[in-house]
Design a protein around this motif. Structure first.
Motif, PDB file in Angstrom:
ATOM      1  N   UNK A 101       0.833  -1.193   0.000  1.00 19.92           N
ATOM      2  CA  UNK A 101       0.000   0.000   0.000  1.00 19.92           C
ATOM      3  C   UNK A 101       0.872   1.249   0.000  1.00 19.92           C
ATOM      4  N   UNK A 102       0.477   2.215  -0.846  1.00 22.13           N
ATOM      5  CA  UNK A 102       1.210   3.479  -0.862  1.00 22.13           C
ATOM      6  C   UNK A 102       1.016   4.200   0.468  1.00 22.13           C
ATOM      7  N   UNK A 103       2.095   4.706   1.009  1.00 18.71           N
ATOM      8  CA  UNK A 103       1.970   5.402   2.286  1.00 18.71           C
ATOM      9  C   UNK A 103       1.288   6.749   2.092  1.00 18.71           C
ATOM     10  N   UNK A 104       0.535   7.154   3.077  1.00 13.58           N
ATOM     11  CA  UNK A 104      -0.166   8.433   3.000  1.00 13.58           C
ATOM     12  C   UNK A 104       0.724   9.546   3.544  1.00 13.58           C
ATOM     13  N   UNK A 105       0.729  10.657   2.884  1.00 10.27           N
ATOM     14  CA  UNK A 105       1.507  11.813   3.329  1.00 10.27           C
ATOM     15  C   UNK A 105       0.781  12.536   4.449  1.00 10.27           C
ATOM     16  N   UNK A 106       1.543  13.254   5.268  1.00 11.03           N
ATOM     17  CA  UNK A 106       0.951  14.021   6.373  1.00 11.03           C
ATOM     18  C   UNK A 106       0.706  15.448   5.905  1.00 11.03           C
ATOM     19  N   UNK A 107      -0.486  15.694   5.408  1.00 11.13           N
ATOM     20  CA  UNK A 107      -0.810  17.008   4.844  1.00 11.13           C
ATOM     21  C   UNK A 107      -0.961  18.083   5.921  1.00 11.13           C
ATOM     22  N   UNK A 108      -1.099  17.682   7.166  1.00 13.65           N
ATOM     23  CA  UNK A 108      -1.222  18.682   8.235  1.00 13.65           C
ATOM     24  C   UNK A 108       0.117  19.341   8.556  1.00 13.65           C
ATOM     25  N   UNK A 109       1.218  18.781   8.044  1.00 12.75           N
ATOM     26  CA  UNK A 109       2.551  19.304   8.374  1.00 12.75           C
ATOM     27  C   UNK A 109       3.200  20.061   7.222  1.00 12.75           C
ATOM     28  N   UNK A 110       2.405  20.392   6.201  1.00  9.21           N
ATOM     29  CA  UNK A 110       2.938  21.201   5.107  1.00  9.21           C
ATOM     30  C   UNK A 110       3.080  22.637   5.593  1.00  9.21           C
ATOM     31  N   UNK A 111       4.300  23.156   5.569  1.00 11.56           N
ATOM     32  CA  UNK A 111       4.543  24.481   6.141  1.00 11.56           C
ATOM     33  C   UNK A 111       5.007  25.512   5.117  1.00 11.56           C
ATOM     34  N   UNK A 112       5.622  25.081   4.045  1.00  9.85           N
ATOM     35  CA  UNK A 112       6.200  26.050   3.124  1.00  9.85           C
ATOM     36  C   UNK A 112       6.091  25.527   1.706  1.00  9.85           C
ATOM     37  N   UNK A 331     -16.413  22.201   3.446  1.00  9.95           N
ATOM     38  CA  UNK A 331     -17.134  22.795   2.325  1.00  9.95           C
ATOM     39  C   UNK A 331     -16.185  23.397   1.303  1.00  9.95           C
ATOM     40  N   UNK A 332     -16.555  23.265   0.042  1.00  7.92           N
ATOM     41  CA  UNK A 332     -15.773  23.801  -1.065  1.00  7.92           C
ATOM     42  C   UNK A 332     -16.459  25.034  -1.643  1.00  7.92           C
ATOM     43  N   UNK A 333     -15.642  25.897  -2.233  1.00 13.38           N
ATOM     44  CA  UNK A 333     -16.173  27.089  -2.884  1.00 13.38           C
ATOM     45  C   UNK A 333     -15.464  27.267  -4.225  1.00 13.38           C
ATOM     46  N   UNK A 334     -16.180  26.961  -5.288  1.00 18.64           N
ATOM     47  CA  UNK A 334     -15.638  27.022  -6.651  1.00 18.64           C
ATOM     48  C   UNK A 334     -14.436  26.093  -6.853  1.00 18.64           C
ATOM     49  N   UNK A 335     -14.596  24.788  -6.608  1.00 18.19           N
ATOM     50  CA  UNK A 335     -13.483  23.863  -6.890  1.00 18.19           C
ATOM     51  C   UNK A 335     -13.220  23.807  -8.389  1.00 18.19           C
ATOM     52  N   UNK A 336     -11.973  24.002  -8.785  1.00 20.17           N
ATOM     53  CA  UNK A 336     -11.647  24.077 -10.216  1.00 20.17           C
ATOM     54  C   UNK A 336     -10.926  22.848 -10.744  1.00 20.17           C
ATOM     55  N   UNK A 337     -10.308  22.079  -9.860  1.00 23.95           N
ATOM     56  CA  UNK A 337      -9.557  20.915 -10.328  1.00 23.95           C
ATOM     57  C   UNK A 337      -9.462  19.893  -9.214  1.00 23.95           C
ATOM     58  N   UNK A 338      -9.173  18.656  -9.588  1.00 25.53           N
ATOM     59  CA  UNK A 338      -9.017  17.573  -8.614  1.00 25.53           C
ATOM     60  C   UNK A 338      -7.937  16.631  -9.128  1.00 25.53           C
ATOM     61  N   UNK A 339      -7.091  16.153  -8.205  1.00 25.57           N
ATOM     62  CA  UNK A 339      -6.011  15.217  -8.554  1.00 25.57           C
ATOM     63  C   UNK A 339      -5.975  14.118  -7.511  1.00 25.57           C
ATOM     64  N   UNK A 340      -5.341  13.014  -7.873  1.00 23.58           N
ATOM     65  CA  UNK A 340      -5.232  11.850  -6.995  1.00 23.58           C
ATOM     66  C   UNK A 340      -3.791  11.684  -6.564  1.00 23.58           C
ATOM     67  N   UNK A 341      -3.568  11.468  -5.256  1.00 20.04           N
ATOM     68  CA  UNK A 341      -2.197  11.189  -4.825  1.00 20.04           C
ATOM     69  C   UNK A 341      -1.971   9.680  -4.818  1.00 20.04           C
ATOM     70  N   UNK A 387       2.891  14.273  -8.124  1.00 18.94           N
ATOM     71  CA  UNK A 387       3.911  13.317  -8.533  1.00 18.94           C
ATOM     72  C   UNK A 387       3.807  12.104  -7.599  1.00 18.94           C
ATOM     73  N   UNK A 388       3.371  10.970  -8.124  1.00 20.40           N
ATOM     74  CA  UNK A 388       3.134   9.793  -7.283  1.00 20.40           C
ATOM     75  C   UNK A 388       4.410   9.183  -6.736  1.00 20.40           C
ATOM     76  N   UNK A 389       5.536   9.474  -7.343  1.00 20.90           N
ATOM     77  CA  UNK A 389       6.794   8.913  -6.860  1.00 20.90           C
ATOM     78  C   UNK A 389       7.343   9.692  -5.664  1.00 20.90           C
ATOM     79  N   UNK A 390       7.299  11.011  -5.739  1.00 15.99           N
ATOM     80  CA  UNK A 390       7.904  11.844  -4.688  1.00 15.99           C
ATOM     81  C   UNK A 390       6.881  12.443  -3.726  1.00 15.99           C
ATOM     82  N   UNK A 391       5.607  12.437  -4.105  1.00 17.16           N
ATOM     83  CA  UNK A 391       4.579  13.072  -3.281  1.00 17.16           C
ATOM     84  C   UNK A 391       4.457  14.560  -3.515  1.00 17.16           C
ATOM     85  N   UNK A 392       5.302  15.134  -4.382  1.00 17.07           N
ATOM     86  CA  UNK A 392       5.256  16.580  -4.632  1.00 17.07           C
ATOM     87  C   UNK A 392       3.934  16.967  -5.291  1.00 17.07           C
ATOM     88  N   UNK A 393       3.393  18.099  -4.843  1.00 14.21           N
ATOM     89  CA  UNK A 393       2.161  18.642  -5.412  1.00 14.21           C
ATOM     90  C   UNK A 393       2.504  19.950  -6.107  1.00 14.21           C
TER      91      UNK A 393
END
Length: 409
Positions: A101-112, A331-341, A387-393
């Motif tokens: 299983x692909x490991x899930x990234x910790x999106x709560x720790x994105x700082x910069x 809630x979303x407001x005007x979602x323009x795009x969606x991607x899968x990690x 990027x599914x290999x590095x997790x970069x968004x």
């Protein structure tokens, strides 16, 4: 001499025994193991591809991961090419394939975020073989390397401004152009004897004789590919399906038995089974089955979603908020795009909330990424890719002339 009845019986038996038995299709037995220890022997045809094995795994009740993304590994090699034959990968009878299983990234720790300035308006973007491709409003394509250094800039063949872009399974670049055209471009073939290849690296050329222009009546916005199918959203609110092989339209709809589109934009395909549609006008992302286009869910979930921006929806939102304190974040407001990690999470470019919203496929909310960074200027059309290999968004911060890169830990 046998009596006539016995002779006929003997002739029948002799004929039956002389018949060649039907040849049974030869099978490969594959030992499929999870890292947690579960194991199952799966049978596939001898000439099966990686995709056939993946489908067998997903039919299994004991080893599949549901909707979560996973990797298949044999002899320390990841089985990435769905069309590769198992025998060509040295997978024989009773070989072992490990699924992880692909490991899930910790999106709560994105700082910069790493921010790259552009001289144009960046729109659709996609990752291909570790490189980042960015289509700009005025018809240019930029290619960045894995360290996000600019490799090349080339002019796209269509005069219309590009919207969403994606990569097809054969490596072709598919672009929704807003002049009623979807372009399919093939990568430029590298020539070892051509000294200019280094400067032209990543450039593209038009695939000969192919365009969907004649069958699109209104400006395309979003595009996604699954196998031989291209899905296209258009400014008049339709979702169309075309064949990649010949450009013929096979489906054209504005809704289904339980869903309607208001202003569909970006799309993404989930495991070749579901299509996620960012419905900007309805403040939601729909999850549709590719086979039959039945709606199987939405983001945010229907019980939380107040509806599109009407007086009735505002009243419903006011009634729901005291019961669900987490509701405003969902809630979303005007979602323009969606991607899968790589772990199966959905990343939503939430324009008017100025963030990337992360959801699981069951509708549960994960986190807001870089809230307030991506400014909305009214008619902002920003896109997101992973990027599914590095997790970069990568996020095209459209009206600020920027591309932002974040990599969750």
């Amino acid at each position: 001499m046998l009596p006539s009845g016995l002779a006929a019986a003997a002739e029948y038996v002799a004929g039956f025994l002389s018949e060649t038995p039907a040849t049974e299709e030869r099978k490969l037995r594959i030992s499929v193991q999870r890292m947690s220890g579960e194991e199952e022997i799966l049978e596939v045809p001898e000439d099966a591809t990686v995709q056939v094995l993946r489908e067998a795994i997903e039919r299994s009740s004991s080893i599949n991961f549901g909707r979560s993304a996973y990797r298949m590994i044999h002899n320390s090699v990841c089985l990435n090419n769905p069309d590769a034959k198992l025998r060509d990968l040295e997978i024989k009878d009773l070989s072992t394939v490990t699924i992880m299983k692909e490991r899930s990234r910790d999106y709560t720790r994105v700082e910069d975020a790493k921010v790259m300035k552009c001289r144009q308006y960046p729109n659709g973007l996609a990752f291909a073989q570790g490189r980042l491709l960015v289509a700009h409003y005025f018809g240019e394509l930029e290619v960045y390397d894995s360290d996000f250094k600019l490799l090349s800039t080339s002019k796209l063949p269509s005069r219309g401004s590009p919207g969403q872009i994606c990569i097809a399974g054969d490596g072709c670049l598919v672009i929704a152009h807003r002049d009623n055209c979807v372009a399919v471009l093939e990568p430029k073939q590298e020539d070892e004897n051509d000294a200019s290849v280094g400067q032209a690296e990543g450039a593209v050329q038009r695939q000969p004789g192919f365009s969907l222009k004649s069958t699109i009546e209104c400006s395309p916005q979003g595009v996604a590919v699954s196998g031989d199918l291209i899905f296209v959203t258009t400014r008049d609110g339709y979702l169309s399906t075309f064949r990649l092989s010949d450009g013929q339209r096979v489906d054209h709809r504005k809704g289904g038995s339980e869903w309607d589109l208001m202003n569909p934009q970006g799309l993404c395909v989930i495991e070749d089974k579901l299509l996620a549609v960012a419905d900007r006008g309805a403040d939601r992302v729909l999850l549709l089955q590719i086979e039959g286009m039945k709606c199987v869910g939405q983001l945010p979930p229907e019980e939380v979603w107040p509806g599109p921006g009407t007086r009735a929806s505002r009243l419903r939102k006011r009634a729901l908020e005291p019961k669900m304190p987490e509701m405003p974040e969902m809630l979303l407001k005007c979602p323009n795009d969606v991607a899968l990690d790589a772990a199966g999470n959905l990343l939503v470019m939430d324009i008017k909330n100025e963030r990337v919203a992360v959801f699981r496929q069951d509708g549960s909310f994960v986190a807001s990424v870089m809230k307030g960074t991506f400014k909305a200027f009214g008619s902002t059309f920003s896109y997101v890719a992973c990027n599914h290999e590095t997790g970069a968004i990568a996020i095209s911060n459209n009206d600020k002339h920027e591309i932002a890169i974040v990599t969750p830990p």
